[in-house]
Design a protein around this motif. Structure first.
Motif, PDB file in Angstrom:
ATOM      1  N   LEU A  35     -13.293   1.541  -1.916  1.00  0.00           N
ATOM      2  CA  LEU A  35     -14.422   2.458  -1.841  1.00  0.00           C
ATOM      3  C   LEU A  35     -14.272   3.427  -0.669  1.00  0.00           C
ATOM      4  O   LEU A  35     -14.554   4.619  -0.786  1.00  0.00           O
ATOM      5  N   ARG A  36     -13.787   2.923   0.476  1.00  0.00           N
ATOM      6  CA  ARG A  36     -13.567   3.808   1.634  1.00  0.00           C
ATOM      7  C   ARG A  36     -12.503   4.852   1.314  1.00  0.00           C
ATOM      8  O   ARG A  36     -12.615   6.023   1.715  1.00  0.00           O
ATOM      9  N   THR A  37     -11.470   4.435   0.598  1.00  0.00           N
ATOM     10  CA  THR A  37     -10.430   5.394   0.210  1.00  0.00           C
ATOM     11  C   THR A  37     -11.010   6.471  -0.695  1.00  0.00           C
ATOM     12  O   THR A  37     -10.737   7.665  -0.520  1.00  0.00           O
ATOM     13  N   PHE A  38     -11.819   6.065  -1.652  1.00  0.00           N
ATOM     14  CA  PHE A  38     -12.446   7.026  -2.566  1.00  0.00           C
ATOM     15  C   PHE A  38     -13.307   8.033  -1.805  1.00  0.00           C
ATOM     16  O   PHE A  38     -13.242   9.242  -2.049  1.00  0.00           O
ATOM     17  N   VAL A  39     -14.119   7.556  -0.869  1.00  0.00           N
ATOM     18  CA  VAL A  39     -14.971   8.446  -0.087  1.00  0.00           C
ATOM     19  C   VAL A  39     -14.120   9.438   0.709  1.00  0.00           C
ATOM     20  O   VAL A  39     -14.444  10.633   0.792  1.00  0.00           O
ATOM     21  N   ALA A  40     -13.020   8.959   1.295  1.00  0.00           N
ATOM     22  CA  ALA A  40     -12.149   9.837   2.082  1.00  0.00           C
ATOM     23  C   ALA A  40     -11.508  10.910   1.210  1.00  0.00           C
ATOM     24  O   ALA A  40     -11.439  12.088   1.593  1.00  0.00           O
ATOM     25  N   VAL A  41     -11.031  10.531   0.015  1.00  0.00           N
ATOM     26  CA  VAL A  41     -10.401  11.507  -0.880  1.00  0.00           C
ATOM     27  C   VAL A  41     -11.432  12.545  -1.327  1.00  0.00           C
ATOM     28  O   VAL A  41     -11.151  13.752  -1.336  1.00  0.00           O
ATOM     29  N   ALA A  42     -12.632  12.086  -1.670  1.00  0.00           N
ATOM     30  CA  ALA A  42     -13.670  13.027  -2.103  1.00  0.00           C
ATOM     31  C   ALA A  42     -14.052  13.982  -0.980  1.00  0.00           C
ATOM     32  O   ALA A  42     -14.258  15.181  -1.208  1.00  0.00           O
ATOM     33  N   ARG A  43     -14.137  13.470   0.252  1.00  0.00           N
ATOM     34  CA  ARG A  43     -14.504  14.315   1.381  1.00  0.00           C
ATOM     35  C   ARG A  43     -13.396  15.313   1.704  1.00  0.00           C
ATOM     36  O   ARG A  43     -13.663  16.480   1.997  1.00  0.00           O
ATOM     37  N   CYS A  44     -12.152  14.853   1.671  1.00  0.00           N
ATOM     38  CA  CYS A  44     -11.020  15.724   2.019  1.00  0.00           C
ATOM     39  C   CYS A  44     -10.603  16.626   0.873  1.00  0.00           C
ATOM     40  O   CYS A  44      -9.869  17.600   1.089  1.00  0.00           O
ATOM     41  N   ALA A  45     -11.039  16.297  -0.358  1.00  0.00           N
ATOM     42  CA  ALA A  45     -10.633  17.028  -1.557  1.00  0.00           C
ATOM     43  C   ALA A  45      -9.115  17.073  -1.682  1.00  0.00           C
ATOM     44  O   ALA A  45      -8.543  18.052  -2.176  1.00  0.00           O
ATOM     45  N   SER A  46      -8.479  15.991  -1.241  1.00  0.00           N
ATOM     46  CA  SER A  46      -7.012  15.944  -1.245  1.00  0.00           C
ATOM     47  C   SER A  46      -6.553  14.505  -1.041  1.00  0.00           C
ATOM     48  O   SER A  46      -7.034  13.813  -0.149  1.00  0.00           O
ATOM     49  N   PHE A  47      -5.607  14.070  -1.889  1.00  0.00           N
ATOM     50  CA  PHE A  47      -5.027  12.738  -1.710  1.00  0.00           C
ATOM     51  C   PHE A  47      -4.164  12.685  -0.452  1.00  0.00           C
ATOM     52  O   PHE A  47      -4.201  11.702   0.287  1.00  0.00           O
ATOM     53  N   SER A  48      -3.414  13.756  -0.194  1.00  0.00           N
ATOM     54  CA  SER A  48      -2.498  13.742   0.949  1.00  0.00           C
ATOM     55  C   SER A  48      -3.266  13.780   2.269  1.00  0.00           C
ATOM     56  O   SER A  48      -2.927  13.056   3.216  1.00  0.00           O
ATOM     57  N   ARG A  49      -4.324  14.612   2.356  1.00  0.00           N
ATOM     58  CA  ARG A  49      -5.097  14.662   3.594  1.00  0.00           C
ATOM     59  C   ARG A  49      -5.830  13.344   3.837  1.00  0.00           C
ATOM     60  O   ARG A  49      -5.922  12.878   4.976  1.00  0.00           O
ATOM     61  N   ALA A  50      -6.337  12.751   2.778  1.00  0.00           N
ATOM     62  CA  ALA A  50      -6.995  11.453   2.935  1.00  0.00           C
ATOM     63  C   ALA A  50      -6.001  10.392   3.388  1.00  0.00           C
ATOM     64  O   ALA A  50      -6.331   9.532   4.221  1.00  0.00           O
ATOM     65  N   ALA A  51      -4.781  10.452   2.888  1.00  0.00           N
ATOM     66  CA  ALA A  51      -3.757   9.489   3.293  1.00  0.00           C
ATOM     67  C   ALA A  51      -3.463   9.607   4.780  1.00  0.00           C
ATOM     68  O   ALA A  51      -3.344   8.598   5.495  1.00  0.00           O
ATOM     69  N   ARG A  52      -3.342  10.851   5.272  1.00  0.00           N
ATOM     70  CA  ARG A  52      -3.089  11.044   6.710  1.00  0.00           C
ATOM     71  C   ARG A  52      -4.265  10.535   7.532  1.00  0.00           C
ATOM     72  O   ARG A  52      -4.071   9.913   8.583  1.00  0.00           O
TER      73      ARG A  52
END
Length: 296
Positions: A6-23
């Motif tokens: 769930l935290r990963t999902f929130v980060a991806v949605a906020r960053c609008a990017s899988f790569s930025r959320a990964a960093r």
């Protein structure tokens, strides 16, 4: 539902990017993709459009649940830590801008005189951030303000096993330029000001959405948005004729170029509450008790 996913999902949605959320999360992009795929499989629904990366309708609804769910998990961890870690000779206090009153500063000075070795940090925060940081133990104590009916508690977000202790109530008034046509009125109804020009200052005045709810009238639209935490800056904008704001009367009283007209309807007050865990002890408990005593 796995909270890590769930935290990963929130980060991806906020960053609008899988790569930025990964960093941001310290994962590989592949791991982030696997987390999202696993969460979607668990829920049986697609949560994110991939190009561009935006929440689906189902994903948007999950985001509405995710914030409170993750906050409660963080609050639970912080609450357990409070019970297992010895209190330190330090206190970190969060204060919303309108809660930074003479009552607070005077009481804090008295506590410091009684405990001169106490290390004190004061952080000025917005109301939502303050509630979150008390819940997650980033703050030992929070002073949060808001609008309420007389003797009613503030409506604060659900943030775990927190308690709110009332420490002050003051009348509310409409702050307007001294030359304003309504400046000499004995009182003003909020509903009658629905079409006035307002300043939207969500952290340094009563938020306009709350004015609309309290008055039962549509309107109270912003002609200017003020995102600062300095109340004096807001007062300067009001004095310049850029809009009205609803503020506690002690804040407006004596301010140059400003008139404070009491709110005659509905019956409302500005309320300050000390927000803390239900296991309050040490310096936070001492300061809270002193604030309550100072309020009489």
């Amino acid at each position: 539902m796995d909270p890590h996913l769930l935290r990963t999902f929130v980060a991806v949605a906020r960053c609008a990017s899988f790569s930025r959320a990964a960093r941001e999360l310290g994962y590989t992009q592949s791991a982030v993709s696997q987390h999202i795929a696993a969460l979607e499989s668990d829920l049986g629904a697609v949560l994110l459009h991939r190009r561009p990366v935006t929440p689906t309708g189902v994903g948007t609804r999950l985001l509405e649940h995710a914030g409170p769910l993750l906050l409660r998990l963080d609050a639970a961890r912080a609450d357990i830590a409070r019970l297992t870690v010895a209190p330190a000779a330090r206190i970190v206090i969060g204060v919303s801008p309108l809660a930074m009153t003479r009552q607070f500063t005077g009481t804090l000075a008295e506590v410091r005189r009684s405990q001169p070795r106490l290390e004190v940090t004061v952080r000025v925060l917005g109301r939502e951030a303050l509630t979150r940081d008390v819940a997650t133990a980033a703050l030992d104590l929070g002073l949060v303000d808001g609008m309420a009916a007389p003797n009613d508690p503030l409506h604060l977000p659900d943030a775990g096993l927190l308690r709110a202790t009332a420490v002050a109530e003051h009348p509310l008034a409409v702050a307007l330029p001294a030359q304003h046509p309504l400046a000499d009125r004995a009182g003003l109804r909020l509903a009658d000001l629905a079409d006035a020009r307002w300043i939207d200052a969500p952290d340094t005045a009563i938020p306009l959405r709350q004015l609309r709810t309290a008055s039962g009238a549509d309107g109270h639209r912003a002609s200017l948005r003020y995102e600062g935490g300095d109340v004096r800056g807001l007062i300067t904008l009001i004095a310049a004729g850029l809009g009205l704001a609803l503020l506690p009367r002690p804040v407006i009283k004596g301010a140059p170029g400003i008139s404070a007209v009491p709110v005659s309807a509905p019956r409302l007050v500005h309320r300050v509450e000390a927000l803390h865990s239900d296991t309050l002890d040490g310096p936070p408990a001492l300061l809270t008790a002193a604030l309550v005593a100072a309020a009489g």
